[in-house]
Design a protein around this motif. Structure first.
Motif, mmCIF file in Angstrom:
data_model
loop_
_atom_site.group_PDB
_atom_site.id
_atom_site.type_symbol
_atom_site.label_atom_id
_atom_site.label_comp_id
_atom_site.label_asym_id
_atom_site.label_seq_id
_atom_site.Cartn_x
_atom_site.Cartn_y
_atom_site.Cartn_z
ATOM 1 N N ALA A 56 4.297 7.531 3.565
ATOM 2 C CA ALA A 56 4.234 7.504 2.149
ATOM 3 C C ALA A 56 4.717 8.769 1.427
ATOM 4 O O ALA A 56 6.024 9.117 1.804
ATOM 5 C CB ALA A 56 2.518 7.817 1.715
ATOM 6 N N PHE A 66 0.508 12.336 6.945
ATOM 7 C CA PHE A 66 0.185 11.543 5.692
ATOM 8 C C PHE A 66 -1.001 11.617 4.808
ATOM 9 O O PHE A 66 -1.729 12.488 5.135
ATOM 10 C CB PHE A 66 0.227 10.014 6.265
ATOM 11 N N PRO A 75 -4.315 10.576 2.508
ATOM 12 C CA PRO A 75 -5.548 10.088 2.593
ATOM 13 C C PRO A 75 -5.162 8.486 2.642
ATOM 14 O O PRO A 75 -4.264 8.152 1.761
ATOM 15 C CB PRO A 75 -6.483 10.308 1.647
ATOM 16 N N MET A 76 -5.564 7.516 3.438
ATOM 17 C CA MET A 76 -5.242 6.376 3.579
ATOM 18 C C MET A 76 -5.796 5.439 2.671
ATOM 19 O O MET A 76 -7.051 5.774 2.059
ATOM 20 C CB MET A 76 -5.707 5.822 4.850
ATOM 21 N N THR A 77 -5.090 4.380 2.132
ATOM 22 C CA THR A 77 -5.605 3.541 0.924
ATOM 23 C C THR A 77 -5.305 2.187 1.614
ATOM 24 O O THR A 77 -4.771 1.286 0.752
ATOM 25 C CB THR A 77 -4.524 3.863 -0.138
ATOM 26 N N GLY A 78 -6.094 1.902 2.502
ATOM 27 C CA GLY A 78 -5.900 0.506 2.962
ATOM 28 C C GLY A 78 -6.791 -0.508 2.337
ATOM 29 O O GLY A 78 -7.589 -0.196 1.251
#
Lengths: 83, 155
Positions: free
Chosen positions: A9, A77, A79-82
């Motif tokens: 990202a 990376f 924080p994830m944004t799935g």
């Protein structure tokens, strides 16, 4: 040791590459971040605010203080944004 | 631990929602199938497309681990998790989770658990591309908070 280091990202965009081999004597992920920061401005910019950086060691989400041990792959990376 | 293998798919391609739901209906003991679908919605500036990046390898591992936790926690007979990556236009399907069980409570709860976990524990990142530029979507505190409600019995 030689580590495969991956960036995703906006970290990938700021550093300008998705993966690289890094020769390091760092003992923890946080130490490795310090080494990378000292390299060039683009690393310093990517790792400027560590509250927005997460890490995985051999594809397992871990805290930044985690020892590198015998890991082969470290990833950084946001924080994830799935979903 | 479970007598079924979760169906985990990470793909650029669209999927057949009906066929996926029907596949989970197989078996005489399945009394309930719950499905959730996430789609690309438009944004104020006019979304051209959503770019979804993921971490090949870790993504599949993380989704499998989350599905196994759900299977250990609820009496399920099937789990499907499909998540797309790449460039997706407004209206496109992004992902789905589906759960099958004898009764609806387990199926609903497990689907909700899967969604809460994959939002902030599966390595996907979304970028919104509009006429004005491209912006990475920030993680929401509320997504992190949503995990807290599952921690009381420890998984």
């Amino acid at each position: 040791m030689t580590l495969q280091v991956l960036y995703f990202a906006w970290l990938r965009e700021r550093i300008g590459l998705g993966r690289e081999l890094v020769e390091t004597n760092a003992t923890t992920i946080a130490d490795l971040v310090e080494e990378l920061r000292a390299r060039e401005d683009r690393y310093a910019a990517a790792f400027a605010d560590m509250t927005t950086v997460r890490a995985a060691l051999d594809q397992e989400l871990v805290p930044l203080e985690t020892p590198l041990g015998s890991a082969r792959e470290v990833a950084f990376f946001p924080p994830m944004t799935g979903g | 631990m479970t007598d079924f293998a979760p169906r985990i798919v990470v793909t650029q391609d669209d999927f057949d929602l009906g066929a996926e739901a029907e596949a989970l209906e197989a078996g005489p003991d399945t009394g309930a199938v719950v499905t959730f679908t996430g789609r690309v919605r438009n944004v104020a500036d006019g979304l051209h497309h959503m770019e979804i990046e993921h971490y090949p390898g870790m993504t599949e591992r993380a989704l499998t681990e989350i599905a196994e936790q759900a299977a250990a926690r609820w009496p399920l007979s099937g789990i499907t998790v499909i998540h797309r990556y790449g460039a997706l236009r407004p209206g496109a399907r992004i992902m789905m989770v589906a759960t099958a069980s004898r009764h609806r409570d387990a199926a609903f709860e497990a689907a909700s658990f899967l969604m809460d976990y994959l939002k902030s524990r599966a390595p996907f990142w979304k970028k919104e591309v509009t006429g004005a530029g491209a912006d990475w979507v920030d993680a929401k505190d509320s997504d992190e908070d949503a995990l807290a409600r599952w921690s009381d019995t420890g998984t």
